[in-house]
Scaffold this motif. Sequence first.
Motif, PDB file in Angstrom:
ATOM      1  N   VAL A  87       0.881  -1.123  -0.054  1.00 41.37           N
ATOM      2  CA  VAL A  87       0.084  -0.122   0.057  1.00 41.37           C
ATOM      3  C   VAL A  87       0.780   1.273  -0.108  1.00 41.37           C
ATOM      4  N   TYR A  88       2.032   1.194   0.728  1.00 42.89           N
ATOM      5  CA  TYR A  88       2.828   2.236   0.801  1.00 42.89           C
ATOM      6  C   TYR A  88       3.135   2.890  -0.636  1.00 42.89           C
ATOM      7  N   ALA A  89       3.500   1.679  -1.466  1.00 43.87           N
ATOM      8  CA  ALA A  89       4.158   2.003  -2.695  1.00 43.87           C
ATOM      9  C   ALA A  89       3.065   2.652  -3.635  1.00 43.87           C
ATOM     10  N   LEU A  90       1.677   2.288  -3.393  1.00 46.68           N
ATOM     11  CA  LEU A  90       0.580   2.714  -4.115  1.00 46.68           C
ATOM     12  C   LEU A  90       0.565   4.354  -3.798  1.00 46.68           C
ATOM     13  N   VAL A  91       0.425   4.488  -2.389  1.00 47.33           N
ATOM     14  CA  VAL A  91       0.515   5.751  -1.759  1.00 47.33           C
ATOM     15  C   VAL A  91       1.330   6.997  -2.390  1.00 47.33           C
ATOM     16  N   ASP A  92       2.681   6.436  -2.116  1.00 49.90           N
ATOM     17  CA  ASP A  92       3.852   7.236  -2.787  1.00 49.90           C
ATOM     18  C   ASP A  92       3.740   7.298  -4.215  1.00 49.90           C
ATOM     19  N   ALA A  93       3.059   6.736  -5.106  1.00 52.71           N
ATOM     20  CA  ALA A  93       2.965   6.771  -6.513  1.00 52.71           C
ATOM     21  C   ALA A  93       1.697   7.627  -6.643  1.00 52.71           C
ATOM     22  N   GLY A  94       0.918   8.159  -5.596  1.00 49.61           N
ATOM     23  CA  GLY A  94      -0.078   9.242  -6.076  1.00 49.61           C
ATOM     24  C   GLY A  94      -1.232   8.440  -6.113  1.00 49.61           C
ATOM     25  N   ILE A  95      -1.542   6.980  -5.836  1.00 52.55           N
ATOM     26  CA  ILE A  95      -2.947   6.444  -6.234  1.00 52.55           C
ATOM     27  C   ILE A  95      -3.722   6.461  -4.922  1.00 52.55           C
ATOM     28  N   ARG A  96      -4.994   6.960  -5.341  1.00 51.32           N
ATOM     29  CA  ARG A  96      -5.857   7.535  -4.261  1.00 51.32           C
ATOM     30  C   ARG A  96      -7.022   6.319  -4.169  1.00 51.32           C
ATOM     31  N   ALA A  97      -7.446   5.673  -5.308  1.00 48.22           N
ATOM     32  CA  ALA A  97      -8.230   4.609  -5.346  1.00 48.22           C
ATOM     33  C   ALA A  97      -8.059   3.564  -6.209  1.00 48.22           C
TER      34      ALA A  97
END
Length: 204
Positions: A87-97
């Motif tokens: 999830v950190y990787a998604l968050v850091d890539a700017g993914i919100r949903a």
Amino acid sequence: MRAFIRETSSVVFVPGVNCDTDQIIPARFIKADREEGYDQFLFHDIRRDADGALDPDFPLNRPGAEKARILLVEDNFGCGSSREGAVYALVDAGIRALIAPSFGDIFCNNALKNGVVPVRLPLAVCEALADHLAANPEAQVTVDLAAGLVTLPGELGSHAIVIAPFARECILKGLDDIEMTLTYMDRITAFEAARLTDVPWLAR
């Protein structure tokens, strides 16, 4: 955690049924310093060719993909290990949903606790959205957590977002579990004072 109210964005479809957390972020990267950003590890191995170069055909490597804040993924996304680094990787890539027919249970909980909204839609709707995006790559989707609706492009309509009420409230306010608990400190303190009045021996 960053609050989530509403997000309108283009969408990138990343295919792959049963995409596990080791594909989202390989295990060898989970001890890396988070301050340097986990986005560099997102789908690290599957978005590269045998020589380690970025594969131009991988969806997130295509021009304009970096602007997307929503991913469409396939069934059982995030299965496998419980690593929160996925999830950190998604968050850091700017993914919100994320939109999918289903998610791995632990991954889904980790997403909620980090402000990423997992939207479950029927398989047929997800497939229709993938087809629409293939023909209209700039099409936009709105995930409105406040209204509890995701609005899809074209004739695909709006659909309910089903999330546990407590998790929804936390994400809307941008608070984790502990921070949300602290918002009730006045009531907690009043309860403790009343309890000690009724049962004074608890203070001994």
